[in-house]
Write a protein that holds these residues in place. Structure first.
Motif, short mmCIF file in Angstrom:
data_model
loop_
_atom_site.label_atom_id
_atom_site.label_comp_id
_atom_site.label_asym_id
_atom_site.label_seq_id
_atom_site.Cartn_x
_atom_site.Cartn_y
_atom_site.Cartn_z
N VAL A 1 9.50 -10.17 -0.79
CA VAL A 1 8.89 -9.66 0.43
C VAL A 1 9.50 -8.30 0.80
CG1 VAL A 1 8.55 -10.09 2.89
CG2 VAL A 1 8.30 -11.96 1.26
N VAL A 2 10.80 -8.18 0.66
CA VAL A 2 11.48 -6.91 0.94
C VAL A 2 10.99 -5.84 -0.03
CG1 VAL A 2 13.71 -5.73 0.96
CG2 VAL A 2 13.49 -8.02 1.94
N MET B 1 5.24 -0.57 0.25
CA MET B 1 4.28 -0.12 1.26
C MET B 1 4.81 1.08 2.05
SD MET B 1 2.96 -3.90 2.52
CE MET B 1 2.98 -3.42 4.19
N CYS B 2 6.10 1.16 2.21
CA CYS B 2 6.71 2.23 3.00
C CYS B 2 7.36 3.28 2.11
CB CYS B 2 7.74 1.64 3.95
SG CYS B 2 7.06 0.44 5.10
N ASN C 1 13.66 -0.50 -9.31
CA ASN C 1 13.03 -1.82 -9.16
C ASN C 1 11.82 -1.78 -8.22
OD1 ASN C 1 14.88 -1.33 -7.17
ND2 ASN C 1 15.93 -3.29 -7.34
N ASP C 2 11.85 -0.92 -7.19
CA ASP C 2 10.67 -0.75 -6.33
C ASP C 2 9.53 -0.12 -7.14
OD1 ASP C 2 12.29 -1.56 -4.20
OD2 ASP C 2 12.93 0.50 -3.84
N TYR C 3 9.89 0.87 -7.91
CA TYR C 3 8.92 1.58 -8.74
C TYR C 3 8.29 0.64 -9.77
CZ TYR C 3 7.17 5.52 -11.52
OH TYR C 3 6.38 6.40 -12.19
N PHE C 4 9.13 -0.21 -10.38
CA PHE C 4 8.66 -1.13 -11.40
C PHE C 4 7.73 -2.19 -10.81
CE2 PHE C 4 9.23 -4.99 -14.00
CZ PHE C 4 8.74 -4.51 -15.20
N VAL C 5 8.11 -2.81 -9.70
CA VAL C 5 7.26 -3.82 -9.07
C VAL C 5 5.95 -3.19 -8.59
CG1 VAL C 5 7.08 -5.43 -7.13
CG2 VAL C 5 9.18 -5.31 -8.44
#
Length: 160
Positions: free
Chosen positions: A2-3, A9-10, A19-23
């Motif tokens: 969820v984080v 989104m932000c 990891n944000d980029y990958f997800v």
């Protein structure tokens, strides 16, 4: 998870880590897969009906909602790549990776407008031909990004 989704989104407001980029890329790839089938069905045969045999899906309001839902992850991805480009301060590869979500957003809007266009006199309208040409260009571009940038194949002086 969820984080991670919240960070995706932000993206323009926070640092985008690997990891944000990958997800984010996984969400976009999964969305691409499902949306491609939907658009192909509607461009090839606009009278496709998925639920009710009396009402075609492609001209239904649900198709409109699905179009905009398909664009949302692309916009998040675009903003995430733009943030990485801004933070890194280098053109390669972030600037060129901006083309992928831009292609997807453009093609989604073109397929949507083609599906609601009531003035088409022939099957091969200018919008549909443009959509087809851009789809082919996008396919080759995505292949190049996967092979050259992501996998590192055919790079001069590349080992391994």
């Amino acid at each position: 998870l969820v984080v991670r989704i919240f960070k995706i989104m932000c993206a323009p407001f926070f640092e985008v880590r690997f990891n944000d980029y990958f997800v984010g890329s996984l969400f976009v790839a999964l969305g691409d897969f499902f949306v491609s089938f939907q658009y192909i069905a509607c461009v090839v045969n606009p009278s496709v009906s998925l639920v009710n045999l009396d009402q075609p899906f492609c001209t239904d309001s649900r198709f409109t909602a699905l179009t905009f839902l398909a664009i949302v992850p692309q916009v998040w991805r675009l903003l995430g790549i733009a943030r990485r480009y801004r933070d890194a301060g280098v053109h390669w590869p972030h600037f060129f990776l901006l083309l992928r979500p831009l292609f997807n957003i453009t093609l989604s809007f073109m397929a949507f407008f083609d599906s609601i266009d009531k003035t088409k006199k022939t099957y091969f309208s200018p919008l549909r031909i443009t959509w087809l040409v851009l789809s082919i260009c996008q396919t080759f571009y995505r292949y190049w990004v996967d092979v050259y940038i992501d996998w590192g194949l055919f790079k001069k002086g590349h080992q391994g």
